[in-house]
Motif scaffolding. Structure first.
Motif, PDB file in Angstrom:
ATOM      1  N   SER A   1       3.018   1.149  -3.720  1.00  0.00           N
ATOM      2  CA  SER A   1       2.391   0.990  -5.030  1.00  0.00           C
ATOM      3  C   SER A   1       1.025   1.664  -5.070  1.00  0.00           C
ATOM      4  O   SER A   1       0.093   1.240  -4.383  1.00  0.00           O
ATOM      5  N   GLU A   2       0.907   2.675  -5.892  1.00  0.00           N
ATOM      6  CA  GLU A   2      -0.385   3.347  -6.071  1.00  0.00           C
ATOM      7  C   GLU A   2      -1.393   2.418  -6.722  1.00  0.00           C
ATOM      8  O   GLU A   2      -2.582   2.427  -6.383  1.00  0.00           O
ATOM      9  N   GLU A   3      -0.923   1.592  -7.678  1.00  0.00           N
ATOM     10  CA  GLU A   3      -1.825   0.646  -8.340  1.00  0.00           C
ATOM     11  C   GLU A   3      -2.414  -0.337  -7.339  1.00  0.00           C
ATOM     12  O   GLU A   3      -3.606  -0.656  -7.382  1.00  0.00           O
TER      13      GLU A   3
ATOM     14  N   ARG B   1      -2.866   0.151  -4.106  1.00  0.00           N
ATOM     15  CA  ARG B   1      -3.824   0.854  -3.241  1.00  0.00           C
ATOM     16  C   ARG B   1      -5.188   0.962  -3.915  1.00  0.00           C
ATOM     17  O   ARG B   1      -6.229   0.749  -3.287  1.00  0.00           O
TER      18      ARG B   1
ATOM     19  N   SER C   1       0.825  -1.211   0.000  1.00  0.00           N
ATOM     20  CA  SER C   1       0.000   0.000   0.000  1.00  0.00           C
ATOM     21  C   SER C   1       0.858   1.259   0.000  1.00  0.00           C
ATOM     22  O   SER C   1       0.522   2.261  -0.637  1.00  0.00           O
TER      23      SER C   1
END
Length: 291
Positions: A207-209, A211, A204
């Motif tokens: 990595s924005e993806e 999240r 989390s």
């Protein structure tokens, strides 16, 4: 992970994806402030009181009967994996549901089995999607797993934090969504697993993806499908993936990749198999522009 929060957010996310028209209701009450069904509409469909459903969605329900859960699952049109997830989230964490503390290991007989699969990439996934066993074809296809530090030898970590995964998986977005959905299902089974909580926390943060996908609360079970990979030596491969539960080994799955007989991908796997026996004969990847 807070199980009450997980239950609340899961139910809200499932409500949000349905409209009154989807379930045969006539919209009423003017403009909607949030997407999806209202609580009273879902309660009506499930045959429970609005107060009862509200308490459940707020994580304040206790001793929910199987019949009520089944009615809510039907109203939300949950699939099998989602129904299982709802059941797990609705049950108190007991000793029988706590994640085993002993180290994960592959039984010798299972390791011998995958070692004997000379032309089939195979590996074993344990809890938290940790990669705990593999054969030489898995390394030929996915990279040298033995060289990966143990904390990073995890499918979710590899997909989101190893930049090479975006080159390896042609349909990376689909693979990433599948991995998060599997991890969500695992979290429902073992909400107090410290290793799982640490993994989700790291992903989390980094990595924005991840999240975004984690916030969607989608769940999916391991199954089968077709994967497209781009190997640095043999190029693009189209492979069938099978997930096989190991009944004697709780939480473990055997993952295999195979190609349609006579296809170009089958020939590529054959070449990879021969190169694992004689690494000196393996051609090297072509230099990338600018390197």
């Amino acid at each position: 992970m807070d199980q009450r929060t997980e239950l609340s957010e899961f139910l809200r996310s499932r409500r949000a994806r349905l409209s009154p028209e989807d379930v045969g209701l006539t919209p009423h009450g003017g403009r909607r402030r949030v997407p999806g069904l209202r609580r009273e509409e879902l309660a009506q469909l499930a045959g429970v009181s609005v107060t009862y459903y509200t308490r459940l969605e707020q994580g304040r329900g206790q001793n929910v009967s199987a019949g009520v859960l089944d009615a809510i699952a039907g109203a939300l049109r949950l699939n099998r994996a989602e129904r299982d997830h709802l059941t797990h989230l609705s049950r108190p964490v007991t000793r029988s549901r706590r994640a085993p503390s002993r180290p994960q290991r592959v039984r010798p007989a299972v390791q011998h089995l995958i070692d004997a699969m000379d032309s089939v990439p195979a590996y074993v996934l344990g809890r938290r999607l940790d990669i705990i066993g593999w054969n030489r074809m898995a390394c030929a296809l996915l990279g040298d797993l033995a060289a990966v530090p143990a904390p990073q030898r995890n499918m979710a970590w590899q997909i989101f934090l190893d930049p090479g995964s975006r080159d390896l998986y042609v349909e990376w977005e689909r693979k990433a969504a599948d991995i998060v959905a599997l991890l969500r299902l695992e979290a429902g089974c073992y909400p107090d697993d410290p290793g799982l909580c640490a993994l989700v926390g790291e992903l989390s943060v980094k990595s924005e993806e991840f999240r975004g996908l984690w916030a969607a609360h989608d769940v999916r079970d391991k199954c089968f499908g077709v994967k497209r990979l781009h190997h640095p030596v043999v190029g693009e491969l189209t492979l069938s993936c099978e997930s096989l539960v190991l009944p004697a080994d709780s939480g473990q799955q055997l993952i295999t990749y195979h190609a349609e007989p006579g296809s170009p991908s089958a020939e590529s796997l054959r070449l990879l198999a021969s190169w694992t026996l004689d690494p000196a004969a393996r051609p090297q990847p072509s230099p990338q522009p600018g390197t």
